[in-house]
Design an enzyme around this catalytic site. Structure first.
Site, PDB file in Angstrom:
ATOM      1  N   LYS A  46       0.776  -1.066  -0.078  1.00  0.00           N
ATOM      2  CA  LYS A  46       0.070   0.106  -0.053  1.00  0.00           C
ATOM      3  C   LYS A  46       0.837   1.253  -0.021  1.00  0.00           C
ATOM      4  O   LYS A  46       1.974   1.088   0.396  1.00  0.00           O
ATOM      5  CB  LYS A  46      -0.793   0.037   1.189  1.00  0.00           C
ATOM      6  CG  LYS A  46      -0.246   0.151   2.594  1.00  0.00           C
ATOM      7  CD  LYS A  46       0.094   1.583   3.216  1.00  0.00           C
ATOM      8  CE  LYS A  46       1.098   1.600   4.328  1.00  0.00           C
ATOM      9  NZ  LYS A  46       1.640   2.600   4.620  1.00  0.00           N
ATOM     10  N   ASP A  85      -2.006  -1.538  10.595  1.00  0.00           N
ATOM     11  CA  ASP A  85      -2.184  -1.461   9.134  1.00  0.00           C
ATOM     12  C   ASP A  85      -2.787  -2.786   8.604  1.00  0.00           C
ATOM     13  O   ASP A  85      -3.193  -2.938   7.524  1.00  0.00           O
ATOM     14  CB  ASP A  85      -0.785  -1.172   8.513  1.00  0.00           C
ATOM     15  CG  ASP A  85      -0.404   0.226   8.364  1.00  0.00           C
ATOM     16  OD1 ASP A  85      -1.265   0.947   8.657  1.00  0.00           O
ATOM     17  OD2 ASP A  85       0.621   0.373   8.122  1.00  0.00           O
TER      18      ASP A  85
END
Ligand code: C5P
Length: 324
Positions: free
Chosen positions: A31, A157
């Site tokens: 990401k 995350d």
């Protein structure tokens, strides 16, 4: 060069010869942070954050095989990632075993392509993929929401990595709300040859004076307006300035990406990877060649693109003058 289209994971994973037990495979997407606002220190070791996260077409392969007997084993193409609890993917396996009373040992293979300790959530993505693979392998039938709750115990995350696509992450990062998919865009990643510790980056933030915060609504309006060039002022990462004080390479790379035609550029997460967004693939390829020429070999320089695995959609940026 990683161009994104070839899925050679199966070739790597399917060993020849030996009979294999039941296996489950999951992709672990990297990401980037399109925005990253840091708020107050919460007193539990974390800061409140609000950040727009975006998956990339760059992934590690995680495959888990059921073993008949023996102990759990982990193998990785990067030897210093060991089978201990510093490895987030292995932590995910142990957590699933403990939570659901799973007794049968497993063999986990991780093929890493995401640069390590780079601000691209490689470790969290591997943990998310391990949770999904364990869910499949043991037919646990847990929903994405249930997996995200378990993932939050491993790292802030991990829940986003389970959801993927484009999303807003709040709380300490574990509260994830899907957003309309960001248009498909070329991304160049430049990782200098040092690592940044996430706790250190947040400590540096605490020492920093006031600084501008990103505005999520303005960012989303800029995306809606389809003017990629209007994104740059909104693409604020509040860890970038404090981390850059110690590492002047970061603003240097960002300036170079913009000079080479990136429509927008920023540091991802706690760094040190800096990315550039390019609407124009030819400009991105030319920039990639130039970056590889100017930066030492120790730098990792990759070209990929944004990906929204939940939608399978292709929605490239349209030039503003098309009137679309
Ligand atoms: O959640 P994760 O294990 O990835 O966080 C690593 C460290 O980064 C935390 O222990 C904390 O020091 C810092 N952090 C923070 N605020 C967040 C996320 C991480 O201060 N929202």
């Amino acid at each position: 060069m990683f161009m994104g289209n070839t899925d050679y994971s199966k070739a790597y994973m399917s060993g020849y010869g030996e009979p294999r037990g039941r296996t489950a495979y999951a992709k672990a997407h990297a990401k980037i942070n399109l925005t990253l606002e840091v708020g107050r220190a919460r007193g539990d070791g974390y800061h409140t954050v609000s950040m727009i996260m975006q998956s990339l077409r760059l992934w590690d392969d995680v495959e888990i095989e059921l073993l008949k007997d023996g102990e759990n084993r982990v193998e990785c193409n990067i030897p210093f990632l060991k089978a201990d609890t510093r490895n987030l993917a292995y932590r995910a396996v142990l957590l699933m075993e403990e939570r659901f009373g799973l007794k049968q040992p497993v063999f986990m293979q991780i093929r890493k392509k995401i640069p390590i300790a780079s601000g691209l959530a490689g470790g969290s993505a591997d943990a998310a993929a391990a949770l999904r693979a364990m869910n499949k392998l043991f037919s646990l039938r847990l929903s994405t929401d249930e997996l995200m709750k378990i993932g939050a115990e491993i790292g802030s995350d991990v829940p986003f990595c389970l959801l993927g696509g484009t999303a807003l992450a709040t709380g300490r990062g574990e509260i994830v709300t899907p957003l309309r998919a960001f248009p498909m865009t070329c991304v160049i990643l430049v990782k200098p040859d040092f690592s940044v510790s996430t706790p250190w980056a947040y400590q540096q933030f605490d020492l920093e004076g006031p600084q501008p915060a990103p505005d999520v609504d303005r960012f989303l309006k800029a995306v809606e307006s389809r003017r990629i060039e209007s994104l740059q002022p909104e693409m604020i990462n509040m860890l970038e300035r404090p981390v850059s004080r110690e590492h002047p390479e970061i603003p240097e790379i960002k300036g170079r990406l913009l000079a080479l035609g990136a429509d927008a550029a920023s540091m991802s997460g706690s760094g040190p990877t800096v990315y550039g967004l390019f609407r124009d693939g030819d400009a991105a390829r030319a920039a990639l060649m130039e970056l590889r020429r100017v930066y030492p070999r120790r730098y990792t320089i990759l070209m990929t693109n944004t990906e929204n695995p939940r939608y399978q959609q292709r929605d490239p940026w349209l030039a503003p003058d098309t009137g679309a």
